[in-house]
Design a protein around this motif. Sequence first.
Motif, PDB file in Angstrom:
ATOM      1  N   GLY A  24     -10.062  -8.037  17.374  1.00  0.00           N
ATOM      2  CA  GLY A  24      -9.253  -8.038  16.163  1.00  0.00           C
ATOM      3  C   GLY A  24      -9.934  -8.789  15.046  1.00  0.00           C
ATOM      4  N   ASN A  25      -9.467  -8.566  13.841  1.00  0.00           N
ATOM      5  CA  ASN A  25      -9.982  -9.283  12.688  1.00  0.00           C
ATOM      6  C   ASN A  25      -8.938  -9.309  11.585  1.00  0.00           C
ATOM      7  OD1 ASN A  25     -10.564  -6.893  10.737  1.00  0.00           O
ATOM      8  ND2 ASN A  25     -11.642  -6.287  12.613  1.00  0.00           N
ATOM      9  N   VAL A  26      -9.046 -10.308  10.750  1.00  0.00           N
ATOM     10  CA  VAL A  26      -8.171 -10.435   9.596  1.00  0.00           C
ATOM     11  C   VAL A  26      -9.026 -10.837   8.401  1.00  0.00           C
ATOM     12  CG1 VAL A  26      -7.615 -12.841  10.114  1.00  0.00           C
ATOM     13  CG2 VAL A  26      -6.084 -11.508   8.662  1.00  0.00           C
ATOM     14  N   ALA A  27      -8.741 -10.271   7.249  1.00  0.00           N
ATOM     15  CA  ALA A  27      -9.442 -10.601   6.013  1.00  0.00           C
ATOM     16  C   ALA A  27      -8.414 -11.013   4.966  1.00  0.00           C
ATOM     17  CB  ALA A  27     -10.264  -9.415   5.513  1.00  0.00           C
ATOM     18  N   LEU A  28      -8.642 -12.153   4.349  1.00  0.00           N
ATOM     19  CA  LEU A  28      -7.808 -12.646   3.254  1.00  0.00           C
ATOM     20  C   LEU A  28      -8.681 -12.687   2.011  1.00  0.00           C
ATOM     21  CD1 LEU A  28      -6.088 -15.619   5.142  1.00  0.00           C
ATOM     22  CD2 LEU A  28      -5.279 -13.258   4.910  1.00  0.00           C
ATOM     23  N   LEU A  29      -8.282 -11.951   0.979  1.00  0.00           N
ATOM     24  CA  LEU A  29      -9.099 -11.822  -0.215  1.00  0.00           C
ATOM     25  C   LEU A  29      -8.317 -12.232  -1.454  1.00  0.00           C
ATOM     26  CD1 LEU A  29      -9.681  -8.998   1.674  1.00  0.00           C
ATOM     27  CD2 LEU A  29     -11.533  -8.864   0.029  1.00  0.00           C
ATOM     28  N   ASP A  30      -9.044 -12.742  -2.421  1.00  0.00           N
ATOM     29  CA  ASP A  30      -8.482 -13.046  -3.734  1.00  0.00           C
ATOM     30  C   ASP A  30      -9.396 -12.437  -4.788  1.00  0.00           C
ATOM     31  OD1 ASP A  30      -7.102 -14.046  -5.893  1.00  0.00           O
ATOM     32  OD2 ASP A  30      -7.904 -16.082  -5.712  1.00  0.00           O
ATOM     33  N   PRO A  31      -9.276 -11.105  -5.023  1.00  0.00           N
ATOM     34  CA  PRO A  31     -10.132 -10.418  -6.003  1.00  0.00           C
ATOM     35  C   PRO A  31      -9.479 -10.473  -7.391  1.00  0.00           C
ATOM     36  CG  PRO A  31      -8.930  -8.810  -4.692  1.00  0.00           C
ATOM     37  CD  PRO A  31      -8.427 -10.163  -4.288  1.00  0.00           C
ATOM     38  N   GLU A  32     -10.010 -11.278  -8.275  1.00  0.00           N
ATOM     39  CA  GLU A  32      -9.330 -11.620  -9.522  1.00  0.00           C
ATOM     40  C   GLU A  32     -10.145 -11.226 -10.742  1.00  0.00           C
ATOM     41  OE1 GLU A  32      -7.170 -15.590 -10.180  1.00  0.00           O
ATOM     42  OE2 GLU A  32      -9.026 -15.854 -11.310  1.00  0.00           O
ATOM     43  N   ASN A  84      -6.632  -5.890  11.527  1.00  0.00           N
ATOM     44  CA  ASN A  84      -6.967  -4.885  12.539  1.00  0.00           C
ATOM     45  C   ASN A  84      -6.836  -5.497  13.927  1.00  0.00           C
ATOM     46  OD1 ASN A  84      -8.048  -2.521  10.920  1.00  0.00           O
ATOM     47  ND2 ASN A  84      -9.390  -4.154  10.172  1.00  0.00           N
ATOM     48  N   LEU A  85      -6.136  -4.795  14.824  1.00  0.00           N
ATOM     49  CA  LEU A  85      -6.018  -5.214  16.212  1.00  0.00           C
ATOM     50  C   LEU A  85      -6.325  -4.017  17.101  1.00  0.00           C
ATOM     51  CD1 LEU A  85      -2.707  -7.306  16.075  1.00  0.00           C
ATOM     52  CD2 LEU A  85      -5.049  -8.190  16.146  1.00  0.00           C
ATOM     53  N   ASN A  86      -7.143  -4.222  18.127  1.00  0.00           N
ATOM     54  CA  ASN A  86      -7.529  -3.147  19.034  1.00  0.00           C
ATOM     55  C   ASN A  86      -7.372  -3.592  20.486  1.00  0.00           C
ATOM     56  OD1 ASN A  86      -8.934  -1.219  17.018  1.00  0.00           O
ATOM     57  ND2 ASN A  86      -9.936  -3.176  16.640  1.00  0.00           N
ATOM     58  N   VAL A  87      -6.914  -2.692  21.325  1.00  0.00           N
ATOM     59  CA  VAL A  87      -6.857  -2.948  22.757  1.00  0.00           C
ATOM     60  C   VAL A  87      -7.255  -1.667  23.489  1.00  0.00           C
ATOM     61  CG1 VAL A  87      -4.386  -2.394  22.851  1.00  0.00           C
ATOM     62  CG2 VAL A  87      -5.431  -3.725  24.691  1.00  0.00           C
ATOM     63  N   LEU A 136      -3.918  -1.129  15.628  1.00  0.00           N
ATOM     64  CA  LEU A 136      -3.014  -1.438  14.522  1.00  0.00           C
ATOM     65  C   LEU A 136      -3.859  -1.768  13.304  1.00  0.00           C
ATOM     66  CD1 LEU A 136      -0.310  -2.263  13.129  1.00  0.00           C
ATOM     67  CD2 LEU A 136      -0.679  -4.556  14.083  1.00  0.00           C
ATOM     68  N   HIS A 137      -3.594  -1.081  12.198  1.00  0.00           N
ATOM     69  CA  HIS A 137      -4.248  -1.383  10.924  1.00  0.00           C
ATOM     70  C   HIS A 137      -3.163  -1.630   9.891  1.00  0.00           C
ATOM     71  CE1 HIS A 137      -7.195  -1.273   7.654  1.00  0.00           C
ATOM     72  NE2 HIS A 137      -6.301  -0.568   6.984  1.00  0.00           N
ATOM     73  N   ALA A 138      -3.254  -2.751   9.182  1.00  0.00           N
ATOM     74  CA  ALA A 138      -2.217  -3.110   8.204  1.00  0.00           C
ATOM     75  C   ALA A 138      -2.860  -3.699   6.957  1.00  0.00           C
ATOM     76  CB  ALA A 138      -1.224  -4.097   8.811  1.00  0.00           C
ATOM     77  N   GLU A 139      -2.284  -3.378   5.804  1.00  0.00           N
ATOM     78  CA  GLU A 139      -2.715  -3.932   4.519  1.00  0.00           C
ATOM     79  C   GLU A 139      -1.483  -4.244   3.680  1.00  0.00           C
ATOM     80  OE1 GLU A 139      -5.541  -1.556   2.398  1.00  0.00           O
ATOM     81  OE2 GLU A 139      -6.513  -0.814   4.230  1.00  0.00           O
ATOM     82  N   ASN A 140      -1.597  -5.255   2.826  1.00  0.00           N
ATOM     83  CA  ASN A 140      -0.499  -5.516   1.903  1.00  0.00           C
ATOM     84  C   ASN A 140      -0.664  -4.645   0.660  1.00  0.00           C
ATOM     85  OD1 ASN A 140      -2.651  -6.865   0.696  1.00  0.00           O
ATOM     86  ND2 ASN A 140      -1.347  -8.498  -0.120  1.00  0.00           N
ATOM     87  N   ARG A 141       0.174  -4.821  -0.322  1.00  0.00           N
ATOM     88  CA  ARG A 141       0.189  -3.922  -1.471  1.00  0.00           C
ATOM     89  C   ARG A 141      -1.075  -4.052  -2.314  1.00  0.00           C
ATOM     90  NH1 ARG A 141       4.710  -6.615  -5.548  1.00  0.00           N
ATOM     91  NH2 ARG A 141       3.551  -8.506  -6.083  1.00  0.00           N
ATOM     92  N   ARG A 142      -1.373  -3.012  -3.053  1.00  0.00           N
ATOM     93  CA  ARG A 142      -2.499  -2.991  -3.984  1.00  0.00           C
ATOM     94  C   ARG A 142      -2.008  -2.475  -5.326  1.00  0.00           C
ATOM     95  NH1 ARG A 142      -6.517   1.118  -1.033  1.00  0.00           N
ATOM     96  NH2 ARG A 142      -5.606   0.297   0.869  1.00  0.00           N
ATOM     97  N   TYR A 143      -2.602  -2.979  -6.394  1.00  0.00           N
ATOM     98  CA  TYR A 143      -2.189  -2.591  -7.743  1.00  0.00           C
ATOM     99  C   TYR A 143      -2.970  -1.367  -8.206  1.00  0.00           C
ATOM    100  CZ  TYR A 143       0.317  -7.014  -8.000  1.00  0.00           C
ATOM    101  OH  TYR A 143       1.192  -8.049  -7.771  1.00  0.00           O
ATOM    102  N   THR A 144      -2.321  -0.572  -9.063  1.00  0.00           N
ATOM    103  CA  THR A 144      -2.940   0.668  -9.524  1.00  0.00           C
ATOM    104  C   THR A 144      -3.779   0.485 -10.781  1.00  0.00           C
ATOM    105  OG1 THR A 144      -0.960   1.255 -10.780  1.00  0.00           O
ATOM    106  CG2 THR A 144      -1.095   2.043  -8.508  1.00  0.00           C
ATOM    107  N   VAL A 166      -0.093   2.623  13.408  1.00  0.00           N
ATOM    108  CA  VAL A 166      -0.423   2.448  14.820  1.00  0.00           C
ATOM    109  C   VAL A 166      -1.000   3.762  15.340  1.00  0.00           C
ATOM    110  CG1 VAL A 166       0.456   1.968  17.125  1.00  0.00           C
ATOM    111  CG2 VAL A 166       1.376   0.727  15.148  1.00  0.00           C
ATOM    112  N   ASP A 167      -2.176   3.691  15.938  1.00  0.00           N
ATOM    113  CA  ASP A 167      -2.814   4.857  16.551  1.00  0.00           C
ATOM    114  C   ASP A 167      -2.900   4.649  18.058  1.00  0.00           C
ATOM    115  OD1 ASP A 167      -3.178   5.673  13.948  1.00  0.00           O
ATOM    116  OD2 ASP A 167      -5.318   5.185  13.895  1.00  0.00           O
TER     117      ASP A 167
END
Length: 599
Positions: A485-493, A513-516, A529-537, A551-552
Amino acid sequence: MKTFSHSILATLCCYSTLASAQQEAIKEIVVTAARSAQTVDETLASVTVIDRQDIERSQATTVAEVIQKTPGVSITNAGGLGKSTGVYLRGTAAKDLLVLIDGIRVGSATLGQVAFEELNLSQVERIEIVRGPRSSLYGSDAAGGVIQIFTRKGAKKFTPSLSVSAGSDQTRSANLNVRGGNETLWYSLGASAVSTDGFDAKIGDDDDKDGYKNQGAHFRVGTYLEGGHQVETFFSMTDSDNEYDGWTNQADALSKVLGVRGLVSLTDNWALNVTAGRSWDKTKNSSNGVFSSAFNTQRDSISLQNDIHLGSNLLVAGVDLQRDKVESSNDYAEDSRLNKAIFAQYMLMAGSSDVEFSLRADDNEQFGTHTTGGVAWGIPLNDRIRFAASYATAFKAPSFNDLYYPYGGNPDLVPEESDTFELSLKGEYAQVNWQAALYQTRFDNMIAWTPDAGGNWTPSNVNEARIRGLELEAGYQLNDWLFSGNVALLDPEVSSGINKGNRLQRRASQILNLNVDRQLGAFSFGATLHAENRRYTSNANTDHLGGFGTVDLRAAYQLTPEWLVKAKVANLLDKGYQTVKGYNQPGTEFLLTLAYQPR
């Protein structure tokens, strides 16, 4: 360069190859990060490796789907299979990512980026993903990182393989590959076809299905010569037909790569690598069968690289030449440009430390000379943990559209510039392999298309940006269970102008991302499992797309030693979401595959 025997394997971030013994995996070689061969534990860059076994296990259908599980990767897609797809790596734009196929630079010179939807996964043997700038080795386009795709290679004996698949939306595919060789010659030949009826991709437009189909072929042939010399040639192509909604609603695309590579062992300590090739990116757009526009770009490249071993140190130095050409139904003021570059990297041992210095100078006939550099330092803190720190500068040259598009180009643009700091730790504890990376990238002279006083959209060097990020990843094997698994926290400003302080558009700030996977005799199964929070347009941050999680599930059964049946359910919970405003993503999808894979 020495080996740090307990460092994390670069493959852990995605479909992990933990099933292999650690002693074997540690010896895995990567070549993209330093333009020379290193084991995965020697490289000071953040690198992900995805091999053919990982691809087969994932049951992915596209290159974008495979690399989406890499730390810090976010995908944009305009409506499913074959539709416009972009890759955002560590918060950098899709145009800041260099893509190589067997060492040859690919992509559209007019758009300045790669159409990931046209990359053919059936041709892929291996993918190396370098996260972080590499302009000091590769020049423009590598401000965010490098993805190198290696096509299928030969085997020591005649080995055919094939697969057929069928699934949702009348999706069908077939792949055939033949590999073989002996002690002096090897070869790989393949062909593939994919088609789908698709679904109604665009919201609020024509109520119809937007189909897609492509045909692909590739070959790769090589020989080993006396004296340690090697020669190989390779070719790959994808020809596609796409349907979509809009003012134009049909596109025919043709992507091709042709190259030759030679390795000459001049002495025991000096090797000369010569690579030459051409890539084509051709697109014809139509509206209900009536021609609208055409964009054909061609990239010719030659690289001469010397790898010189100086005791335990290594000097890599060479020259790159690249010419881009454009043919279009639109009249561009300039239709070709030549880029000449010299580069060097010195990798040395200093006590228990590894140190790397790199420098490159690019001379482009459209925007002049640009110099980039980098330095990296790595040291073991103990027998289980390794620390690395790096600093690098990068740039992105304006594309032909940015400079000369007849309906809004700006010939006065200058290249975007950036610099990146990164700190990382790699280690192993209680059989858990882990890695953490902390980085910051600053961009100056970012190119943005904005409307002028008359309402016409034109590009200009207006934006500055700052991206901060933290990546955490881990992998663990418990008997026949594989966890990663992995997690990324970004602050793209955005850090300048009226949008200062806002998040850069189309970037998620949290990615998980989580894999088993489990092997149970002839039966195997897994989930992602792949998850992302909201993104601006937009950079104004006035509208956004909601976050999502998918979930796949996947399963496979070995019918015989050669025959395998596989099944996959994507987006099991039928999550409705968008990654590009106004374009649907597929709901729950099913895919059944029958494969012949001799061992």
